[in-house]
Write a protein that holds these residues in place. Sequence first.
Motif, PDB file in Angstrom:
ATOM      1  N   LYS A 161      26.594   8.730  32.389  1.00 42.79           N
ATOM      2  CA  LYS A 161      26.559   8.616  30.930  1.00 42.79           C
ATOM      3  C   LYS A 161      25.133   8.311  30.502  1.00 42.79           C
ATOM      4  CE  LYS A 161      27.895   5.553  27.157  1.00 42.79           C
ATOM      5  NZ  LYS A 161      28.563   4.277  26.782  1.00 42.79           N
ATOM      6  N   GLN A 166      25.822  11.495  26.115  1.00 44.53           N
ATOM      7  CA  GLN A 166      26.106  12.710  26.869  1.00 44.53           C
ATOM      8  C   GLN A 166      26.719  12.339  28.216  1.00 44.53           C
ATOM      9  OE1 GLN A 166      22.658  15.226  27.248  1.00 44.53           O
ATOM     10  NE2 GLN A 166      22.300  15.336  25.042  1.00 44.53           N
ATOM     11  N   VAL A 168      26.896  13.759  31.919  1.00 47.35           N
ATOM     12  CA  VAL A 168      26.132  14.718  32.713  1.00 47.35           C
ATOM     13  C   VAL A 168      26.698  14.785  34.135  1.00 47.35           C
ATOM     14  CG1 VAL A 168      23.845  15.334  33.587  1.00 47.35           C
ATOM     15  CG2 VAL A 168      24.065  14.179  31.359  1.00 47.35           C
ATOM     16  N   TYR A 191      31.413  14.189  21.307  1.00 46.52           N
ATOM     17  CA  TYR A 191      30.652  13.924  22.530  1.00 46.52           C
ATOM     18  C   TYR A 191      30.020  15.210  23.038  1.00 46.52           C
ATOM     19  CZ  TYR A 191      29.521  10.192  25.769  1.00 46.52           C
ATOM     20  OH  TYR A 191      28.862   9.186  26.434  1.00 46.52           O
ATOM     21  N   VAL A 192      29.039  15.047  23.923  1.00 43.10           N
ATOM     22  CA  VAL A 192      28.338  16.188  24.526  1.00 43.10           C
ATOM     23  C   VAL A 192      28.502  16.124  26.033  1.00 43.10           C
ATOM     24  CG1 VAL A 192      26.121  17.342  24.848  1.00 43.10           C
ATOM     25  CG2 VAL A 192      26.669  16.278  22.639  1.00 43.10           C
ATOM     26  N   ILE A 194      27.388  17.968  29.771  1.00 41.92           N
ATOM     27  CA  ILE A 194      26.506  18.874  30.514  1.00 41.92           C
ATOM     28  C   ILE A 194      27.144  19.129  31.877  1.00 41.92           C
ATOM     29  CG2 ILE A 194      24.217  19.251  31.492  1.00 41.92           C
ATOM     30  CD1 ILE A 194      23.082  17.486  29.300  1.00 41.92           C
ATOM     31  N   LYS A 200      25.897  23.458  28.381  1.00 48.68           N
ATOM     32  CA  LYS A 200      26.051  22.300  27.502  1.00 48.68           C
ATOM     33  C   LYS A 200      27.172  22.572  26.502  1.00 48.68           C
ATOM     34  CE  LYS A 200      22.969  19.112  24.988  1.00 48.68           C
ATOM     35  NZ  LYS A 200      21.568  18.918  24.549  1.00 48.68           N
ATOM     36  N   TRP A 202      29.328  20.848  23.166  1.00 48.50           N
ATOM     37  CA  TRP A 202      29.558  19.815  22.152  1.00 48.50           C
ATOM     38  C   TRP A 202      31.048  19.840  21.824  1.00 48.50           C
ATOM     39  CZ3 TRP A 202      25.111  22.364  22.693  1.00 48.50           C
ATOM     40  CH2 TRP A 202      23.906  21.718  22.444  1.00 48.50           C
TER      41      TRP A 202
END
Length: 390
Positions: A161, A166, A168, A191-192, A194, A200, A202
């Motif tokens: 986080k 994000q 990841v 939230y985003v 990856i 990526k 959203w």
Amino acid sequence: MSIDKNWEMLLDYLESNQEKGNVLSNEELQRLAELRALVDETSDAFELYQSFNIEQKWIELRALGVSRGFTQPSPIVKQNTFKPWLRIAAAAAIVVMLFGAGLFYFNLNNKQKKHDQLAYKNDVSPGKLGATLTLANGKKIKLADAANGEIATDGGISMSKTADGQLVYLIKGSTESEHINTLSTAKGETYVLILPDKSKVWLNAASSLTYSTNLNERKTRRVKLEGEGYFEIAKDRSRPFVVESKGQEVEVLGTHFNINAYSDGPAIATTLLEGSVKVSLETNLSKIIKPGEQALNNDHGIDVVNVDVERITAWKDGGFALSGKNLKTAMREIARWYNVEVVYDPSISDELETGGWISRSNKLSTVLKLIESSGQVRFKIEGKKVYVSK
């Protein structure tokens, strides 16, 4: 003669001649009476009203057609008639108009303030960064509560986080096994994500994305979307990226696009910003769309239309793009972000449209006031319900 006496004569004359075609309404007469309190305070006012006979000059004013805002003189009266006092009469008419307008807006503002105090006393704060990560073993991690840094590992995959909201995924070892994860947002959350291939995503409010941690299913990068997501896909010609949603598949190699697949929407909307995508249905019907186009899947086929992509993706950039948008569609977006229920009066038409652009960081009342400014609807917040009426 005192100015009070002049005013009394003027008002008495106008009131007594209402039946004879006087152009002023009762409301205007009332405003004229209230204007006396203002002009009484100036010495000029005394001299002005002492300078001519009120009754006679008002008859002349009406004949000239200037009793409502100094319009053009009547054809039956020569334009050079009463030149010495015409300027004074015009100025007086303008003062009356300005006072009337000021009184109107003062009353309007007072009514609006009273409405706002009653309608928006239970205001609602905007949504925030937040989501829940569900791991393959069923463990749920609320990201808003988790500390920044690595929060879990799954095989050779690390999940971290970031401080800016994000999640990841990083490949750190062997990724032979396929473990399924789901990232989901509640109403009022965004939230985003990856993914391991650097793509990526959203996620809008009340949405979820399900995927394998190694992002490799039969040589395809495959994810499943519910709700709305914006995708920036890393190029990989050997492994197409596929998004499944409600009986539809969107296949890409590397591109930017938005998918709106909420269950309460009339159609699945796939909007392309960059590259190209193929939209396919379970019926084997498919269409390829170009940047600036939107594919609408309404269960009967795929319609392709041109759209303003910035309006479609405004949510990702922190705004509500309301111009030309159906009111009830806009209210669904607003309800998801503020986690409220919308209740409509039966008089509210399905055809109403909204307007404007406003940040999603505002409180709910600010957003509703913008929509209210059109004069088409009124809102009232009670707890977690928003009532819409005319």
